[in-house]
Design an enzyme around this catalytic site. Structure first.
Site, PDB file in Angstrom:
ATOM      1  N   ASP A   1       9.224   3.140   2.137  1.00  0.00           N
ATOM      2  CA  ASP A   1       8.058   3.797   2.279  1.00  0.00           C
ATOM      3  C   ASP A   1       7.828   3.622   3.885  1.00  0.00           C
ATOM      4  OD1 ASP A   1       5.496   4.701   2.882  1.00  0.00           O
ATOM      5  OD2 ASP A   1       4.452   3.976   1.080  1.00  0.00           O
TER       6      ASP A   1
ATOM      7  N   LYS B   1       2.576  11.193   7.232  1.00  0.00           N
ATOM      8  CA  LYS B   1       1.449  11.018   8.450  1.00  0.00           C
ATOM      9  C   LYS B   1       1.847  11.618   9.416  1.00  0.00           C
ATOM     10  CE  LYS B   1      -1.110   7.198   6.869  1.00  0.00           C
ATOM     11  NZ  LYS B   1      -0.757   6.202   5.834  1.00  0.00           N
TER      12      LYS B   1
ATOM     13  N   PHE C   1       0.874  -1.167  -0.033  1.00  0.00           N
ATOM     14  CA  PHE C   1      -0.004  -0.024   0.156  1.00  0.00           C
ATOM     15  C   PHE C   1       0.896   1.253   0.083  1.00  0.00           C
ATOM     16  CE2 PHE C   1      -2.360   3.605   1.561  1.00  0.00           C
ATOM     17  CZ  PHE C   1      -3.386   3.446   0.750  1.00  0.00           C
TER      18      PHE C   1
HETATM   19  C1  LIG Z   1      -1.043   6.238   4.208  1.00  0.00           C
HETATM   20  C2  LIG Z   1       0.070   5.625   3.564  1.00  0.00           C
HETATM   21  C3  LIG Z   1       0.511   6.288   2.065  1.00  0.00           C
HETATM   22  C4  LIG Z   1      -0.407   7.408   1.630  1.00  0.00           C
HETATM   23  O1  LIG Z   1      -0.484   8.714   2.272  1.00  0.00           O
HETATM   24  P1  LIG Z   1      -1.788   9.562   1.929  1.00  0.00           P
HETATM   25  O2  LIG Z   1      -1.307  10.699   2.842  1.00  0.00           O
HETATM   26  O3  LIG Z   1      -2.841   8.957   2.421  1.00  0.00           O
HETATM   27  O4  LIG Z   1      -1.607   9.760   0.655  1.00  0.00           O
HETATM   28  C5  LIG Z   1       1.514   5.679   1.578  1.00  0.00           C
HETATM   29  N1  LIG Z   1       2.272   4.761   1.989  1.00  0.00           N
HETATM   30  C6  LIG Z   1       1.938   4.028   3.234  1.00  0.00           C
HETATM   31  C7  LIG Z   1       2.670   2.931   3.660  1.00  0.00           C
HETATM   32  C8  LIG Z   1       0.864   4.434   4.027  1.00  0.00           C
HETATM   33  O5  LIG Z   1       0.446   4.067   5.089  1.00  0.00           O
END
Ligand SMILES: *Cc1c(COP(=O)(O)O)cnc(C)c1O
Length: 405
Positions: free
Chosen positions: A227, A256, A142
């Site tokens: 990520d 985040k 994700f």
């Molecule tokens: C939440 C998330 C994203 C995307 O972040 P947004 O601010 O919702 O665009 C990307 N990678 C990971 C691992 C995430 O948990």
């Protein structure tokens, strides 16, 4: 439920796109680990907005920074400089040890920015033939919701109906370093992965996997992109989850909790010269690096460290996991996690995680089901032992059956 909350839900349903299926709890206030609904019921937040609120709801010092900066200057665009950007760079570089930083807003934008950048790096530095760059990604990943990002999702809900898709990605099973090695070609410019897959249900790869990926990337001159948008900033009990295996990615993505949940702030961090390929005009964002974002992020980083939240995540997380594992319930298949990134996976016969989340909600705990059978548990990192114990009582009651309808 009071008519007010029901009205709000009705209006949401009528006017809003139905791209979410939230629990029917309408929150109106938050403080630390707690949130309150419109009726004044208190809940312990065990989701933390998918780890965007690691510092706890409405942290007073982040709030202070936000209000103070908002009354001075909020947005200049990058056409001009602002006095918050340099200290933001300085403090983020000192915290993470990175040498170059690209500020963006949402997590997906950070991912997109990294993809653009490593492609350019591939052509200009590695000499990959034009338009041939490949990026290796993992199954069940994700990384966000844009067209390019869902192009390499393996989740039918995330992709279905949204083609045509962006080419240039190869998918290998998460946790399988041999498969990743086999997928590397002369055109591979990068590997993009999560250190722990959050949305997939808190999936932890085998020990040594990240280290092996790191070594492969070094040997083959491929950029390792981690990520850490969800795993980063203390969630797993370290500042970055990569530290659990003593590795350092070439490019790290954070978002985040970078703003403590006040405002969307993300960043691409680079330990190599990858970000150096971007020249004026080649990438940008109206809001990226704005003074309000920078001031909020500076305060959010500061409290994370000053208030010992990362160590607390390690300590409370280890205890929480241990105690979850001790719950004697025939519906639990596995309790797993690292730091305060936790999950309880249920046996399929349990009838799905959603109804357990509903039952938890009735007992004052907000947690999120994911992929049908998994309850994700990720409270703010300021949670105390007493609060963990209280949460455990609720999990115990719900998971040992008597409390579930
Ligand atoms: C939440 C998330 C994203 C995307 O972040 P947004 O601010 O919702 O665009 C990307 N990678 C990971 C691992 C995430 O948990």
């Amino acid at each position: 439920m009071l008519p007010h909350a029901a009205d709000l839900i009705g209006t949401e349903h009528r006017l809003g796109a139905h791209n979410y299926k939230p629990l029917d709890v309408v929150l109106a206030r938050g403080e630390g680990v707690y949130v309150w609904d419109t009726e004044g019921n208190r809940y312990l937040d065990c989701l933390s907005a998918y780890s965007a609120v690691n510092q706890g709801h409405c942290h007073p010092k982040v709030l202070e920074a936000m209000v103070s900066q908002a009354s001075k200057l909020t947005l200049t665009s990058r056409a001009f400089r602002n006095d918050q950007l340099a200290p933001f760079y300085e403090e983020l570089a000192a915290l993470t040890g990175s040498h170059k930083i690209l500020p963006m807003n949402s997590g997906a934008e950070a991912v997109e920015s990294a993809i653009k950048t490593v492609r350019k790096w591939g052509y200009e530095v590695r000499g990959v033939p034009e338009n041939q760059a490949e990026i290796i990604v993992c199954s069940d990943n994700f990384h966000g919701r844009t067209i390019t990002i869902v192009s390499f999702s393996t989740d039918p809900d995330a992709r279905g109906g949204f083609g045509p898709f962006t080419p240039g990605f190869r998918t290998v099973p998460f946790g399988d370093a041999a498969a990743l090695e086999a997928a590397i070609t002369p055109n591979t410019v990068a590997v993009l992965l999560e250190p722990i897959q959050g949305e997939a249900g808190v999936v932890i790869p085998p020990a040594g996997y990240l280290r092996r990926v790191r070594d492969l990337c070094t040997e083959r001159n491929v950029v390792m992109i981690l990520d850490e948008i969800q795993t980063g900033l203390g969630r797993t009990g370290k500042l970055l989850a990569e530290e659990h295996e003593g590795v350092e990615a070439d490019v790290t993505l954070i978002g985040k909790a970078l703003s403590g949940g006040f405002y969307p702030v993300s960043a691409v961090l680079s330990n190599s010269e990858v970000l150096g390929v971007l020249k004026p005009g080649q990438h940008g964002s109206t809001f990226g690096g704005n003074p309000l974002a920078c001031a909020v992020a500076r305060a959010a980083m500061r409290v994370l460290v000053e208030e010992g939240m990362i160590d607390n995540a390690a300590a409370q997380g280890a205890y929480f996991l241990d105690q979850l594992g001790a719950i004697r319930s025939n519906v639990i298949r596995e309790a797993r996690g690292r730091g305060l990134m936790l999950a309880v996976e249920l046996h399929p016969e349990a009838g799905g995680a959603r109804r357990y989340c509903e039952a938890l909600r009735a007992r004052g705990v907000l947690a999120k089901d994911t992929h049908d059978h998994t309850i994700r548990i990720a409270p703010p990192l300021v949670i105390t032992r007493e609060q963990v114990d209280w949460a455990l009582e609720q999990f115990d009651a719900v998971l040992t059956g008597t409390a579930v309808p």
